[in-house]
Design a protein around this motif. Sequence first.
Motif, PDB file in Angstrom:
ATOM      1  N   VAL A 164       0.840  -1.200   0.000  1.00 36.78           N
ATOM      2  CA  VAL A 164       0.000   0.000   0.000  1.00 36.78           C
ATOM      3  C   VAL A 164       0.871   1.244   0.000  1.00 36.78           C
ATOM      4  CG1 VAL A 164      -1.686   1.330   1.328  1.00 36.78           C
ATOM      5  CG2 VAL A 164      -1.961  -1.144   1.085  1.00 36.78           C
ATOM      6  N   LEU A 165       1.881   1.276   0.855  1.00 41.29           N
ATOM      7  CA  LEU A 165       2.765   2.441   0.939  1.00 41.29           C
ATOM      8  C   LEU A 165       3.558   2.627  -0.347  1.00 41.29           C
ATOM      9  CD1 LEU A 165       4.010   2.097   4.614  1.00 41.29           C
ATOM     10  CD2 LEU A 165       2.181   3.564   3.721  1.00 41.29           C
ATOM     11  N   ASP A 166       3.980   1.534  -0.965  1.00 43.24           N
ATOM     12  CA  ASP A 166       4.716   1.616  -2.230  1.00 43.24           C
ATOM     13  C   ASP A 166       3.839   2.150  -3.360  1.00 43.24           C
ATOM     14  OD1 ASP A 166       7.009   0.683  -1.036  1.00 43.24           O
ATOM     15  OD2 ASP A 166       6.746  -1.390  -1.728  1.00 43.24           O
ATOM     16  N   ALA A 167       2.534   1.975  -3.247  1.00 39.37           N
ATOM     17  CA  ALA A 167       1.607   2.409  -4.299  1.00 39.37           C
ATOM     18  C   ALA A 167       1.181   3.870  -4.155  1.00 39.37           C
ATOM     19  CB  ALA A 167       0.373   1.511  -4.302  1.00 39.37           C
ATOM     20  N   LEU A 168       1.609   4.557  -3.082  1.00 41.45           N
ATOM     21  CA  LEU A 168       1.249   5.964  -2.921  1.00 41.45           C
ATOM     22  C   LEU A 168       1.797   6.770  -4.092  1.00 41.45           C
ATOM     23  CD1 LEU A 168       1.890   6.636   0.879  1.00 41.45           C
ATOM     24  CD2 LEU A 168      -0.313   6.513  -0.288  1.00 41.45           C
ATOM     25  N   PRO A 169       1.019   7.717  -4.611  1.00 44.31           N
ATOM     26  CA  PRO A 169       1.515   8.554  -5.706  1.00 44.31           C
ATOM     27  C   PRO A 169       2.618   9.486  -5.201  1.00 44.31           C
ATOM     28  CG  PRO A 169      -0.583   9.386  -4.912  1.00 44.31           C
ATOM     29  CD  PRO A 169      -0.325   8.090  -4.184  1.00 44.31           C
ATOM     30  N   THR A 170       3.380  10.041  -6.116  1.00 37.96           N
ATOM     31  CA  THR A 170       4.457  10.950  -5.717  1.00 37.96           C
ATOM     32  C   THR A 170       3.945  12.352  -5.425  1.00 37.96           C
ATOM     33  OG1 THR A 170       4.918  11.453  -8.033  1.00 37.96           O
ATOM     34  CG2 THR A 170       6.224   9.689  -6.988  1.00 37.96           C
ATOM     35  N   GLU A 171       2.737  12.668  -5.896  1.00 38.11           N
ATOM     36  CA  GLU A 171       2.141  13.966  -5.587  1.00 38.11           C
ATOM     37  C   GLU A 171       0.625  13.866  -5.637  1.00 38.11           C
ATOM     38  OE1 GLU A 171       2.255  16.290  -9.792  1.00 38.11           O
ATOM     39  OE2 GLU A 171       4.112  16.256  -8.643  1.00 38.11           O
ATOM     40  N   GLY A 172      -0.028  14.850  -5.033  1.00 37.93           N
ATOM     41  CA  GLY A 172      -1.481  14.861  -5.010  1.00 37.93           C
ATOM     42  C   GLY A 172      -2.013  14.435  -3.653  1.00 37.93           C
ATOM     43  N   LEU A 173      -3.325  14.385  -3.571  1.00 37.78           N
ATOM     44  CA  LEU A 173      -3.992  14.007  -2.325  1.00 37.78           C
ATOM     45  C   LEU A 173      -4.335  12.528  -2.310  1.00 37.78           C
ATOM     46  CD1 LEU A 173      -6.545  16.925  -1.870  1.00 37.78           C
ATOM     47  CD2 LEU A 173      -4.438  16.562  -0.611  1.00 37.78           C
ATOM     48  N   VAL A 174      -4.219  11.924  -1.138  1.00 40.36           N
ATOM     49  CA  VAL A 174      -4.682  10.557  -0.913  1.00 40.36           C
ATOM     50  C   VAL A 174      -5.454  10.534   0.401  1.00 40.36           C
ATOM     51  CG1 VAL A 174      -2.769   9.452  -2.139  1.00 40.36           C
ATOM     52  CG2 VAL A 174      -2.619   9.787   0.314  1.00 40.36           C
ATOM     53  N   GLU A 175      -6.353   9.591   0.524  1.00 42.10           N
ATOM     54  CA  GLU A 175      -7.021   9.372   1.800  1.00 42.10           C
ATOM     55  C   GLU A 175      -6.540   8.034   2.320  1.00 42.10           C
ATOM     56  OE1 GLU A 175     -11.364   9.500   4.002  1.00 42.10           O
ATOM     57  OE2 GLU A 175     -11.295   9.419   1.821  1.00 42.10           O
ATOM     58  N   GLY A 176      -5.896   8.075   3.463  1.00 44.16           N
ATOM     59  CA  GLY A 176      -5.444   6.851   4.112  1.00 44.16           C
ATOM     60  C   GLY A 176      -6.518   6.359   5.068  1.00 44.16           C
ATOM     61  N   VAL A 177      -6.800   5.075   5.021  1.00 50.52           N
ATOM     62  CA  VAL A 177      -7.791   4.453   5.904  1.00 50.52           C
ATOM     63  C   VAL A 177      -7.107   3.276   6.584  1.00 50.52           C
ATOM     64  CG1 VAL A 177     -10.039   3.302   6.033  1.00 50.52           C
ATOM     65  CG2 VAL A 177      -9.667   5.112   4.341  1.00 50.52           C
ATOM     66  N   TRP A 178      -7.216   3.217   7.926  1.00 48.57           N
ATOM     67  CA  TRP A 178      -6.570   2.133   8.668  1.00 48.57           C
ATOM     68  C   TRP A 178      -7.410   1.781   9.881  1.00 48.57           C
ATOM     69  CZ3 TRP A 178      -5.350   7.188   8.807  1.00 48.57           C
ATOM     70  CH2 TRP A 178      -5.277   7.809  10.052  1.00 48.57           C
ATOM     71  N   GLN A 179      -7.123   0.615  10.419  1.00 52.73           N
ATOM     72  CA  GLN A 179      -7.801   0.146  11.625  1.00 52.73           C
ATOM     73  C   GLN A 179      -6.777   0.078  12.746  1.00 52.73           C
ATOM     74  OE1 GLN A 179      -9.901  -3.528  11.106  1.00 52.73           O
ATOM     75  NE2 GLN A 179     -10.710  -3.533  13.164  1.00 52.73           N
ATOM     76  N   ASP A 180      -7.107   0.685  13.899  1.00 53.09           N
ATOM     77  CA  ASP A 180      -6.167   0.675  15.012  1.00 53.09           C
ATOM     78  C   ASP A 180      -6.286  -0.642  15.789  1.00 53.09           C
ATOM     79  OD1 ASP A 180      -8.326   0.904  16.821  1.00 53.09           O
ATOM     80  OD2 ASP A 180      -8.019   3.044  17.133  1.00 53.09           O
ATOM     81  N   THR A 181      -5.468  -0.780  16.807  1.00 57.63           N
ATOM     82  CA  THR A 181      -5.438  -2.031  17.567  1.00 57.63           C
ATOM     83  C   THR A 181      -6.715  -2.277  18.354  1.00 57.63           C
ATOM     84  OG1 THR A 181      -4.289  -0.893  19.366  1.00 57.63           O
ATOM     85  CG2 THR A 181      -2.923  -2.076  17.769  1.00 57.63           C
ATOM     86  N   ASP A 182      -7.515  -1.214  18.572  1.00 56.78           N
ATOM     87  CA  ASP A 182      -8.801  -1.360  19.265  1.00 56.78           C
ATOM     88  C   ASP A 182      -9.951  -1.663  18.307  1.00 56.78           C
ATOM     89  OD1 ASP A 182      -7.644  -0.835  21.751  1.00 56.78           O
ATOM     90  OD2 ASP A 182      -7.933   1.332  21.523  1.00 56.78           O
ATOM     91  N   GLY A 183      -9.656  -1.754  17.013  1.00 59.93           N
ATOM     92  CA  GLY A 183     -10.688  -2.067  16.030  1.00 59.93           C
ATOM     93  C   GLY A 183     -11.376  -0.860  15.431  1.00 59.93           C
TER      94      GLY A 183
END
Length: 95
Positions: free
Chosen positions: A56-75
């Motif tokens: 996922v991190l390798d697929a980040l574009p070199t410029e522009g906006l992205v929305e990162g979505v993740w789940q923490d250890t509490d769910g």
Amino acid sequence: MAVASGRAGLLEEIYVQNASRWHRLTSATIDTVRAALAPRARLAVWPDLSYDTSAVLDALPTEGLVEGVWQDTDGQIHSAVADEDEFPELLNLIG
């Protein structure tokens, strides 16, 4: 059907004044999620989260906006919008 086939795993619920929350969709949670949705909320269905963080991190574009979505250890599912200058900060949130 989309949840059972693995094509849908997250539901983004956007409600009053563009506030939003994320829900993890599984066969076991879909009825509970449906019952908790805000009236007239805008819904977007997304694929499930990837466990391959490096890809996922390798697929980040070199410029522009992205929305990162993740789940923490509490769910809890979180999201943040970042541009290329804020990627390191986003990586710290996710990591």
